[in-house]
Design an enzyme around this catalytic site. Structure first.
Site, PDB file in Angstrom:
ATOM      1  N   LYS A   1      46.607  28.868  45.971  1.00 38.94           N
ATOM      2  CA  LYS A   1      45.689  28.242  46.033  1.00 38.94           C
ATOM      3  C   LYS A   1      45.562  26.956  45.127  1.00 38.94           C
ATOM      4  O   LYS A   1      46.539  26.650  45.224  1.00 38.94           O
ATOM      5  CB  LYS A   1      43.844  29.313  45.480  1.00 38.94           C
ATOM      6  CG  LYS A   1      44.237  30.787  46.088  1.00 38.94           C
ATOM      7  CD  LYS A   1      44.640  30.863  47.030  1.00 38.94           C
ATOM      8  CE  LYS A   1      44.550  32.274  48.241  1.00 38.94           C
ATOM      9  NZ  LYS A   1      44.147  33.572  47.421  1.00 38.94           N
TER      10      LYS A   1
ATOM     11  N   TYR B   1      37.072  38.905  46.682  1.00 39.11           N
ATOM     12  CA  TYR B   1      37.609  38.865  47.140  1.00 39.11           C
ATOM     13  C   TYR B   1      38.481  40.212  48.059  1.00 39.11           C
ATOM     14  O   TYR B   1      38.444  41.136  47.617  1.00 39.11           O
ATOM     15  CB  TYR B   1      39.454  38.359  46.455  1.00 39.11           C
ATOM     16  CG  TYR B   1      40.095  37.433  47.582  1.00 39.11           C
ATOM     17  CD1 TYR B   1      40.256  36.820  48.355  1.00 39.11           C
ATOM     18  CD2 TYR B   1      41.539  38.826  47.303  1.00 39.11           C
ATOM     19  CE1 TYR B   1      41.033  37.025  48.923  1.00 39.11           C
ATOM     20  CE2 TYR B   1      42.710  38.710  47.754  1.00 39.11           C
ATOM     21  CZ  TYR B   1      42.937  37.349  48.560  1.00 39.11           C
ATOM     22  OH  TYR B   1      43.446  37.224  49.674  1.00 39.11           O
TER      23      TYR B   1
ATOM     24  N   ARG C   1      64.431  39.350  35.259  1.00 45.53           N
ATOM     25  CA  ARG C   1      62.496  39.799  34.817  1.00 45.53           C
ATOM     26  C   ARG C   1      61.798  39.773  33.654  1.00 45.53           C
ATOM     27  O   ARG C   1      60.722  39.763  33.402  1.00 45.53           O
ATOM     28  CB  ARG C   1      62.705  41.300  35.411  1.00 45.53           C
ATOM     29  CG  ARG C   1      60.864  42.047  35.076  1.00 45.53           C
ATOM     30  CD  ARG C   1      61.562  43.346  36.137  1.00 45.53           C
ATOM     31  NE  ARG C   1      62.804  44.064  35.639  1.00 45.53           N
ATOM     32  CZ  ARG C   1      63.121  45.248  34.770  1.00 45.53           C
ATOM     33  NH1 ARG C   1      62.590  44.761  33.891  1.00 45.53           N
ATOM     34  NH2 ARG C   1      64.156  45.671  35.220  1.00 45.53           N
TER      35      ARG C   1
ATOM     36  N   ASP D   1      38.559  36.472  37.180  1.00 43.70           N
ATOM     37  CA  ASP D   1      39.492  35.697  38.238  1.00 43.70           C
ATOM     38  C   ASP D   1      39.134  34.746  38.411  1.00 43.70           C
ATOM     39  O   ASP D   1      37.816  34.100  39.419  1.00 43.70           O
ATOM     40  CB  ASP D   1      38.919  36.672  39.616  1.00 43.70           C
ATOM     41  CG  ASP D   1      40.174  36.505  40.554  1.00 43.70           C
ATOM     42  OD1 ASP D   1      40.503  34.633  40.690  1.00 43.70           O
ATOM     43  OD2 ASP D   1      40.748  36.908  42.085  1.00 43.70           O
TER      44      ASP D   1
HETATM   45  C1  LIG Z   1      43.439  34.502  47.577  1.00 43.36           C
HETATM   46  C2  LIG Z   1      43.232  35.250  45.570  1.00 43.36           C
HETATM   47  C3  LIG Z   1      43.831  36.600  45.597  1.00 43.36           C
HETATM   48  C4  LIG Z   1      44.922  37.393  45.976  1.00 43.36           C
HETATM   49  O1  LIG Z   1      46.256  36.209  45.392  1.00 43.36           O
HETATM   50  P1  LIG Z   1      47.725  35.913  46.092  1.00 43.36           P
HETATM   51  O2  LIG Z   1      48.100  35.588  45.905  1.00 43.36           O
HETATM   52  O3  LIG Z   1      46.888  35.866  48.172  1.00 43.36           O
HETATM   53  O4  LIG Z   1      48.323  37.201  45.841  1.00 43.36           O
HETATM   54  C5  LIG Z   1      42.829  36.371  44.746  1.00 43.36           C
HETATM   55  N1  LIG Z   1      41.481  36.617  44.215  1.00 43.36           N
HETATM   56  C6  LIG Z   1      41.232  35.354  44.839  1.00 43.36           C
HETATM   57  C7  LIG Z   1      39.558  34.623  44.282  1.00 43.36           C
HETATM   58  C8  LIG Z   1      41.607  35.035  45.848  1.00 43.36           C
HETATM   59  O5  LIG Z   1      40.788  33.842  46.488  1.00 43.36           O
END
Ligand SMILES: *Cc1c(COP(=O)(O)O)cnc(C)c1O
Length: 389
Positions: free
Chosen positions: A195, A98, A46, A170
């Protein structure tokens, strides 16, 4: 070294015993100590895992940060970072956010006493007006999802510093190939690595990058204490994806621009949102803070009645809920990514029931344009008259 080189070379030469070019997957959860008080650097999985370490160092370097942390998902990364805050603390957050982040903030973290204000961060006056004595941070998404609004990261960071706030970004949509918020004054970067960084629609992962020793230590403590860490196999898949990020982003972007231009000309389309279009309201800021525009394009059709037939007629583009992979996907935010945002708020920010979002993949642009055009053509008879926002 350029970011392309850093990403490709991640992990190369790191496995000293074998020289493996592709860094191995270490499944061990426990590590033998050489003697009392000594460690190889690995004690318990961890806290640290060798495969995860390679990914964490790669993202830290790519983002020009001091430390990287790999988490089980983007949401796990955001939740881990929220551990920096305590009951009563207040955060200012991008208005067009998001949906999963909004849900975590409003349905989970408000129960722990955190407070969130949603502000259109294109308006710097509105940002300053939202600052309260208990405000601790600004949380930016730029471009916003799904409306592709651009926030000036430098300007927000300057205001945040003036009030002693952290700037959290983000950076999922842009990736460090196109935009490096820490170089623009931000303190911490988050990713849904599910992504573009993973890039193949096959690994769920989140990343955090911090700047400065003190903040890095705080996040290191939270990452280990909370334990929402990325597993070794997923760390390896993510690393493999990150190596081709630069090539993929170039193609995502050139395809997206070609599609955005075509969509604009189509009679079934009312509005197109892509920050790489020179008349996009955020184009200047985007061009000044990023080296690209990524592969996300949103558009409004003229009538909500067009949405279902459009999605049904798509052949190459999949109607699916995600983004950033090599395969093109189309999302309907109103019922998918943004379903947990109350309808009044959705409509207020502009995520109406005529809005569709494309994650443009790396297929040949002519095939994508032909697919999208024929699906739009099939909806032309359904336009009941031009809708307004
Ligand atoms: C998909 C997404 C998230 C969340 O991420 P996960 O990997 O699905 O938990 C957060 N911020 C943005 C901009 C996203 O597109």
């Amino acid at each position: 070294m350029h970011v392309e080189t850093k990403l490709v070379q991640a992990g190369v030469g790191r496995d000293g015993t074998t020289g493996a070019v592709s860094f191995p997957v270490y499944y061990a959860t426990a590590y033998r100590h050489p003697s009392l008080g000594q460690s190889t650097g690995y004690d318990y999985a961890r806290t640290a895992n060798p495969t995860r370490t390679v990914v964490e160092e790669a993202i830290a370097e790519a983002e020009s940060g001091d430390a990287g942390f790999a988490c089980a998902s983007g949401m796990a990364a955001i939740h881990t970072v929220m551990g920096l805050f305590s009951k009563g603390d207040h955060l200012i957050v991008s208005l067009d956010l998001y949906g999963g982040t909004y849900r975590l903030f409003e349905q989970v973290l408000t129960r722990y006493g955190l407070q969130f204000s949603y502000v259109d961060l294109r308006d710097l006056r509105a940002l300053e007006d939202a600052v309260r004595p208990e405000t601790k941070a600004v949380f930016i998404e730029t471009p916003t999802n799904p409306l592709m609004q651009i926030t000036d990261i430098r300007a927000v960071s300057v205001i945040a510093k003036k009030y002693g706030l952290l700037t959290l970004v983000d950076n999922t949509f842009m990736t460090p190939y196109c935009q490096r918020p820490l170089e623009l004054g931000a303190d911490l970067v988050l990713h849904s690595a599910t992504k573009y960084l993973g890039g193949h629609n096959d690994v769920l992962a989140g990343l955090i990058v911090t700047k400065g020793a003190e903040l890095s230590e705080k996040v290191r403590f939270l990452h280990n204490s909370i334990g929402a860490v990325l597993g070794p196999q997923d760390s390896w898949l993510l690393l493999r994806g990150m190596k081709t990020l630069a090539l993929r982003m170039e193609r995502h972007q050139s395809n997206a621009l070609a599609i955005a231009e075509k969509l604009r000309e189509h009679p079934a389309v009312a509005e197109v949102f892509y920050p790489g279009l020179t008349d996009h309201p955020g184009y200047e800021i985007q061009s000044g803070q990023a080296s690209g525009y990524s592969g996300m394009v949103s558009f409004r059709v003229r009538s909500a009645a067009q949405v279902a037939p459009f999605l049904e007629h798509l052949r190459i583009v999949s109607f699916a809920e995600s983004l950033g992979g090599v395969e093109s996907l189309c999302t309907y935010p109103a019922t998918q990514t943004h379903a947990d945002i109350p309808q009044e708020i959705r409509e207020y920010v502009g995520v109406c029931d005529r809005l569709l979002r494309l994650s443009v993949g790396i297929e040949h642009p002519e095939d994508l344009i032909a697919d999208i055009s024929q699906a739009l053509d099939a909806t032309l008879s359904l336009i009941a008259g031009e809708c307004t926002r």
